[in-house]
Design a protein around this motif. Structure first.
Motif, PDB file in Angstrom:
ATOM      1  N   GLU A  23       0.402 -70.778 -55.155  1.00  0.00           N
ATOM      2  CA  GLU A  23      -0.814 -71.197 -55.831  1.00  0.00           C
ATOM      3  C   GLU A  23      -1.980 -70.579 -55.092  1.00  0.00           C
ATOM      4  OE1 GLU A  23      -0.247 -75.553 -57.568  1.00  0.00           O
ATOM      5  OE2 GLU A  23       0.001 -75.467 -55.394  1.00  0.00           O
ATOM      6  N   VAL A  24      -3.047 -70.301 -55.806  1.00  0.00           N
ATOM      7  CA  VAL A  24      -4.250 -69.755 -55.183  1.00  0.00           C
ATOM      8  C   VAL A  24      -5.460 -70.582 -55.579  1.00  0.00           C
ATOM      9  CG1 VAL A  24      -3.364 -67.384 -55.053  1.00  0.00           C
ATOM     10  CG2 VAL A  24      -4.644 -68.105 -57.059  1.00  0.00           C
ATOM     11  N   ALA A  25      -6.432 -70.613 -54.689  1.00  0.00           N
ATOM     12  CA  ALA A  25      -7.699 -71.303 -54.959  1.00  0.00           C
ATOM     13  C   ALA A  25      -8.808 -70.494 -54.311  1.00  0.00           C
ATOM     14  CB  ALA A  25      -7.678 -72.718 -54.399  1.00  0.00           C
ATOM     15  N   ASP A  26      -9.918 -70.378 -55.003  1.00  0.00           N
ATOM     16  CA  ASP A  26     -11.071 -69.670 -54.452  1.00  0.00           C
ATOM     17  C   ASP A  26     -11.792 -70.554 -53.440  1.00  0.00           C
ATOM     18  OD1 ASP A  26     -10.771 -67.366 -56.071  1.00  0.00           O
ATOM     19  OD2 ASP A  26     -11.751 -68.398 -57.729  1.00  0.00           O
ATOM     20  N   PHE A  27     -12.343 -69.931 -52.423  1.00  0.00           N
ATOM     21  CA  PHE A  27     -13.257 -70.599 -51.506  1.00  0.00           C
ATOM     22  C   PHE A  27     -14.292 -69.565 -51.118  1.00  0.00           C
ATOM     23  CE2 PHE A  27     -10.267 -68.737 -48.502  1.00  0.00           C
ATOM     24  CZ  PHE A  27     -11.069 -68.318 -47.463  1.00  0.00           C
ATOM     25  N   PRO A  28     -15.445 -69.985 -50.625  1.00  0.00           N
ATOM     26  CA  PRO A  28     -16.487 -69.012 -50.279  1.00  0.00           C
ATOM     27  C   PRO A  28     -15.963 -67.965 -49.283  1.00  0.00           C
ATOM     28  CG  PRO A  28     -17.375 -71.216 -50.227  1.00  0.00           C
ATOM     29  CD  PRO A  28     -15.890 -71.365 -50.401  1.00  0.00           C
ATOM     30  N   GLY A  29     -15.960 -66.733 -49.701  1.00  0.00           N
ATOM     31  CA  GLY A  29     -15.529 -65.642 -48.835  1.00  0.00           C
ATOM     32  C   GLY A  29     -14.084 -65.258 -48.948  1.00  0.00           C
ATOM     33  N   GLY A  30     -13.306 -65.932 -49.793  1.00  0.00           N
ATOM     34  CA  GLY A  30     -11.903 -65.550 -49.870  1.00  0.00           C
ATOM     35  C   GLY A  30     -11.082 -66.377 -50.833  1.00  0.00           C
ATOM     36  N   VAL A  31      -9.767 -66.357 -50.547  1.00  0.00           N
ATOM     37  CA  VAL A  31      -8.788 -67.021 -51.385  1.00  0.00           C
ATOM     38  C   VAL A  31      -7.840 -67.810 -50.492  1.00  0.00           C
ATOM     39  CG1 VAL A  31      -6.926 -66.643 -53.066  1.00  0.00           C
ATOM     40  CG2 VAL A  31      -8.893 -65.128 -53.050  1.00  0.00           C
ATOM     41  N   ALA A  32      -7.522 -69.033 -50.895  1.00  0.00           N
ATOM     42  CA  ALA A  32      -6.520 -69.841 -50.219  1.00  0.00           C
ATOM     43  C   ALA A  32      -5.199 -69.659 -50.961  1.00  0.00           C
ATOM     44  CB  ALA A  32      -6.936 -71.306 -50.213  1.00  0.00           C
ATOM     45  N   VAL A  33      -4.107 -69.519 -50.224  1.00  0.00           N
ATOM     46  CA  VAL A  33      -2.783 -69.308 -50.809  1.00  0.00           C
ATOM     47  C   VAL A  33      -1.843 -70.363 -50.242  1.00  0.00           C
ATOM     48  CG1 VAL A  33      -0.893 -67.659 -51.120  1.00  0.00           C
ATOM     49  CG2 VAL A  33      -3.237 -66.813 -50.882  1.00  0.00           C
ATOM     50  N   ASP A  40       1.624 -80.120 -49.253  1.00  0.00           N
ATOM     51  CA  ASP A  40       1.033 -80.578 -47.989  1.00  0.00           C
ATOM     52  C   ASP A  40       1.287 -79.601 -46.850  1.00  0.00           C
ATOM     53  OD1 ASP A  40       0.039 -82.949 -49.129  1.00  0.00           O
ATOM     54  OD2 ASP A  40       2.023 -83.881 -48.959  1.00  0.00           O
ATOM     55  N   GLY A  41       1.891 -78.464 -47.177  1.00  0.00           N
ATOM     56  CA  GLY A  41       2.236 -77.472 -46.167  1.00  0.00           C
ATOM     57  C   GLY A  41       1.049 -76.609 -45.779  1.00  0.00           C
ATOM     58  N   PRO A  42       1.325 -75.575 -45.010  1.00  0.00           N
ATOM     59  CA  PRO A  42       0.257 -74.699 -44.538  1.00  0.00           C
ATOM     60  C   PRO A  42      -0.402 -73.912 -45.668  1.00  0.00           C
ATOM     61  CG  PRO A  42       2.398 -73.785 -43.975  1.00  0.00           C
ATOM     62  CD  PRO A  42       2.644 -75.148 -44.563  1.00  0.00           C
ATOM     63  N   VAL A  43      -1.632 -73.512 -45.415  1.00  0.00           N
ATOM     64  CA  VAL A  43      -2.412 -72.721 -46.371  1.00  0.00           C
ATOM     65  C   VAL A  43      -2.869 -71.457 -45.662  1.00  0.00           C
ATOM     66  CG1 VAL A  43      -4.519 -72.652 -47.755  1.00  0.00           C
ATOM     67  CG2 VAL A  43      -3.183 -74.755 -47.644  1.00  0.00           C
ATOM     68  N   LEU A  44      -2.690 -70.336 -46.308  1.00  0.00           N
ATOM     69  CA  LEU A  44      -3.125 -69.050 -45.788  1.00  0.00           C
ATOM     70  C   LEU A  44      -4.489 -68.733 -46.380  1.00  0.00           C
ATOM     71  CD1 LEU A  44      -2.379 -66.412 -44.253  1.00  0.00           C
ATOM     72  CD2 LEU A  44      -1.387 -65.604 -46.400  1.00  0.00           C
ATOM     73  N   LEU A  45      -5.467 -68.452 -45.530  1.00  0.00           N
ATOM     74  CA  LEU A  45      -6.807 -68.083 -45.985  1.00  0.00           C
ATOM     75  C   LEU A  45      -6.984 -66.586 -45.779  1.00  0.00           C
ATOM     76  CD1 LEU A  45      -8.800 -71.018 -44.339  1.00  0.00           C
ATOM     77  CD2 LEU A  45      -7.898 -70.890 -46.668  1.00  0.00           C
ATOM     78  N   VAL A  46      -7.279 -65.880 -46.852  1.00  0.00           N
ATOM     79  CA  VAL A  46      -7.428 -64.426 -46.789  1.00  0.00           C
ATOM     80  C   VAL A  46      -8.642 -63.990 -47.595  1.00  0.00           C
ATOM     81  CG1 VAL A  46      -4.951 -63.972 -46.467  1.00  0.00           C
ATOM     82  CG2 VAL A  46      -5.888 -64.055 -48.763  1.00  0.00           C
ATOM     83  N   THR A  47      -9.127 -62.798 -47.304  1.00  0.00           N
ATOM     84  CA  THR A  47     -10.190 -62.242 -48.126  1.00  0.00           C
ATOM     85  C   THR A  47      -9.582 -61.753 -49.440  1.00  0.00           C
ATOM     86  OG1 THR A  47      -9.935 -59.995 -47.277  1.00  0.00           O
ATOM     87  CG2 THR A  47     -11.472 -61.461 -46.084  1.00  0.00           C
ATOM     88  N   ARG A  48     -10.417 -61.606 -50.435  1.00  0.00           N
ATOM     89  CA  ARG A  48      -9.917 -61.091 -51.718  1.00  0.00           C
ATOM     90  C   ARG A  48      -9.343 -59.687 -51.555  1.00  0.00           C
ATOM     91  NH1 ARG A  48     -13.848 -64.533 -52.614  1.00  0.00           N
ATOM     92  NH2 ARG A  48     -13.723 -65.995 -54.339  1.00  0.00           N
ATOM     93  N   ALA A  49      -9.991 -58.882 -50.732  1.00  0.00           N
ATOM     94  CA  ALA A  49      -9.512 -57.513 -50.507  1.00  0.00           C
ATOM     95  C   ALA A  49      -8.133 -57.520 -49.859  1.00  0.00           C
ATOM     96  CB  ALA A  49     -10.502 -56.743 -49.642  1.00  0.00           C
ATOM     97  N   ALA A  50      -7.920 -58.404 -48.895  1.00  0.00           N
ATOM     98  CA  ALA A  50      -6.620 -58.474 -48.214  1.00  0.00           C
ATOM     99  C   ALA A  50      -5.527 -58.927 -49.178  1.00  0.00           C
ATOM    100  CB  ALA A  50      -6.697 -59.411 -47.015  1.00  0.00           C
ATOM    101  N   LEU A  51      -5.834 -59.899 -50.033  1.00  0.00           N
ATOM    102  CA  LEU A  51      -4.842 -60.354 -51.014  1.00  0.00           C
ATOM    103  C   LEU A  51      -4.529 -59.242 -52.007  1.00  0.00           C
ATOM    104  CD1 LEU A  51      -3.048 -62.583 -52.141  1.00  0.00           C
ATOM    105  CD2 LEU A  51      -5.020 -63.390 -53.460  1.00  0.00           C
ATOM    106  N   ARG A  52      -5.556 -58.545 -52.457  1.00  0.00           N
ATOM    107  CA  ARG A  52      -5.362 -57.427 -53.391  1.00  0.00           C
ATOM    108  C   ARG A  52      -4.459 -56.364 -52.770  1.00  0.00           C
ATOM    109  NH1 ARG A  52     -10.208 -55.670 -53.455  1.00  0.00           N
ATOM    110  NH2 ARG A  52     -10.961 -57.340 -54.784  1.00  0.00           N
TER     111      ARG A  52
END
Length: 62
Positions: A23-33, A40-52
């Motif tokens: 699942e993905v969710a937008d946040f200021p400056g990037g995307v949460a995965v 309830d597990g871990p969330v990876l925070l990445v920039t949009r460019a890194a996910l792309r």
């Protein structure tokens, strides 16, 4: 980072029972995965460019 109000989105290719997807969710400056099977597990925070770049690297080449 507080993601309690995040709007998570799943791929339309996901099966009705959840399947193996992220699942993905937008946040200021990037995307949460996150793993949809482990909300309830871990969330990876990445920039949009890194996910792309990660998605493009995973796609088969023609």
């Amino acid at each position: 980072m507080d993601l309690t109000s995040a709007k998570w989105r799943k791929s339309t290719y996901s099966s009705a029972n959840g399947g193996n997807c992220i699942e993905v969710a937008d946040f200021p400056g990037g995307v949460a995965v996150s793993d949809s099977k482990d909300p309830d597990g871990p969330v990876l925070l990445v920039t949009r460019a890194a996910l792309r770049e990660a998605v493009q690297a995973a796609l088969p080449t023609a």
